[in-house]
Design a protein around this motif. Structure first.
Motif, PDB file in Angstrom:
ATOM      1  N   ILE A  41       0.278  30.890 -21.695  1.00 17.40           N
ATOM      2  CA  ILE A  41       0.851  32.232 -21.819  1.00 17.40           C
ATOM      3  C   ILE A  41       0.194  33.206 -20.850  1.00 17.40           C
ATOM      4  CG2 ILE A  41       1.185  34.178 -23.416  1.00 17.40           C
ATOM      5  CD1 ILE A  41       1.377  32.059 -25.661  1.00 17.40           C
ATOM      6  N   ASP A  42      -1.117  33.100 -20.665  1.00 17.52           N
ATOM      7  CA  ASP A  42      -1.827  34.029 -19.780  1.00 17.52           C
ATOM      8  C   ASP A  42      -1.355  33.908 -18.331  1.00 17.52           C
ATOM      9  OD1 ASP A  42      -3.318  35.024 -21.896  1.00 17.52           O
ATOM     10  OD2 ASP A  42      -4.935  33.551 -21.604  1.00 17.52           O
ATOM     11  N   GLU A  43      -1.127  32.688 -17.880  1.00 20.17           N
ATOM     12  CA  GLU A  43      -0.713  32.452 -16.491  1.00 20.17           C
ATOM     13  C   GLU A  43       0.801  32.354 -16.343  1.00 20.17           C
ATOM     14  OE1 GLU A  43      -2.757  32.393 -13.800  1.00 20.17           O
ATOM     15  OE2 GLU A  43      -4.393  32.900 -15.185  1.00 20.17           O
ATOM     16  N   ASP A  44       1.521  32.341 -17.464  1.00 18.75           N
ATOM     17  CA  ASP A  44       2.977  32.174 -17.489  1.00 18.75           C
ATOM     18  C   ASP A  44       3.396  30.905 -16.742  1.00 18.75           C
ATOM     19  OD1 ASP A  44       5.564  32.797 -18.261  1.00 18.75           O
ATOM     20  OD2 ASP A  44       5.970  33.925 -16.425  1.00 18.75           O
ATOM     21  N   LEU A  45       2.736  29.804 -17.086  1.00 14.01           N
ATOM     22  CA  LEU A  45       3.032  28.507 -16.486  1.00 14.01           C
ATOM     23  C   LEU A  45       3.325  27.502 -17.589  1.00 14.01           C
ATOM     24  CD1 LEU A  45       0.220  28.274 -13.787  1.00 14.01           C
ATOM     25  CD2 LEU A  45       2.648  28.733 -13.384  1.00 14.01           C
ATOM     26  N   LEU A  46       4.209  26.555 -17.290  1.00 12.91           N
ATOM     27  CA  LEU A  46       4.510  25.471 -18.205  1.00 12.91           C
ATOM     28  C   LEU A  46       4.037  24.173 -17.557  1.00 12.91           C
ATOM     29  CD1 LEU A  46       5.861  24.306 -20.746  1.00 12.91           C
ATOM     30  CD2 LEU A  46       8.013  24.233 -19.437  1.00 12.91           C
ATOM     31  N   TYR A  47       3.145  23.471 -18.244  1.00  9.41           N
ATOM     32  CA  TYR A  47       2.640  22.192 -17.776  1.00  9.41           C
ATOM     33  C   TYR A  47       3.373  21.089 -18.529  1.00  9.41           C
ATOM     34  CZ  TYR A  47      -1.166  24.852 -15.690  1.00  9.41           C
ATOM     35  OH  TYR A  47      -1.897  25.739 -14.946  1.00  9.41           O
TER      36      TYR A  47
END
Length: 151
Positions: A41-47
């Protein structure tokens, strides 16, 4: 603001993407399959875990999709003779289906209108668009003049 789902039906493993705020976009199918995922959520990335490797979703690379329009019906058989595809960028590939038969495939590489092949009429028309660029509009008409009036 989109829903990303993955499925395995025994013969196909892939993903689908739904935008609840853009229902006109329909369901977009993507040739990726993940067994796990984590949203930072902090980086707005989906791994995602794909083939045992961790990948970042949409890390700048455009993913391929296939989208099929809903059917459009005419009151009597007509020949759609012209089309125009409005996309963020090109090329995109479009299959033109008439009465459930693929009649033409075209790689569209610009905003310019183009002619469709003649020799057949139909009452049910659908498009299958394949690519990695966003398509905002697909227009068909029975003549180039009629097409120019709709745009």
């Amino acid at each position: 603001n989109q829903y990303l789902g993955f499925y395995d039906d025994g013969s196909t493993q892939r993903a689908f993407l739904v935008d609840p705020f853009g229902p006109e976009l329909g369901v977009q199918y993507i040739d990726k399959y993940a067994t796990a995922g984590y949203k930072d959520i902090d980086e707005d990335l989906l791994y995602l875990v794909i083939n045992g490797q961790i990948e970042v979703w949409d890390g700048g690379a455009k993913l391929e999709y296939t989208w099929k329009s809903k059917p459009v019906y005419t009151p009597h058989a007509v020949n759609m003779a012209a089309a125009k595809i409005i996309a963020d960028d090109y090329p995109v590939t479009v299959d033109f289906l008439v009465d459930d038969v693929k009649r033409h495939t075209r790689i569209v590489d610009s905003l310019s209108a183009f002619r469709l092949p003649g020799g057949f009429r139909g009452e049910k028309f659908e498009l299958v668009i394949k690519g990695s660029r966003r398509v905002s509009e697909a227009i068909m008409a029975t003549t180039m003049t009629e097409l120019s009036v709709t745009v």
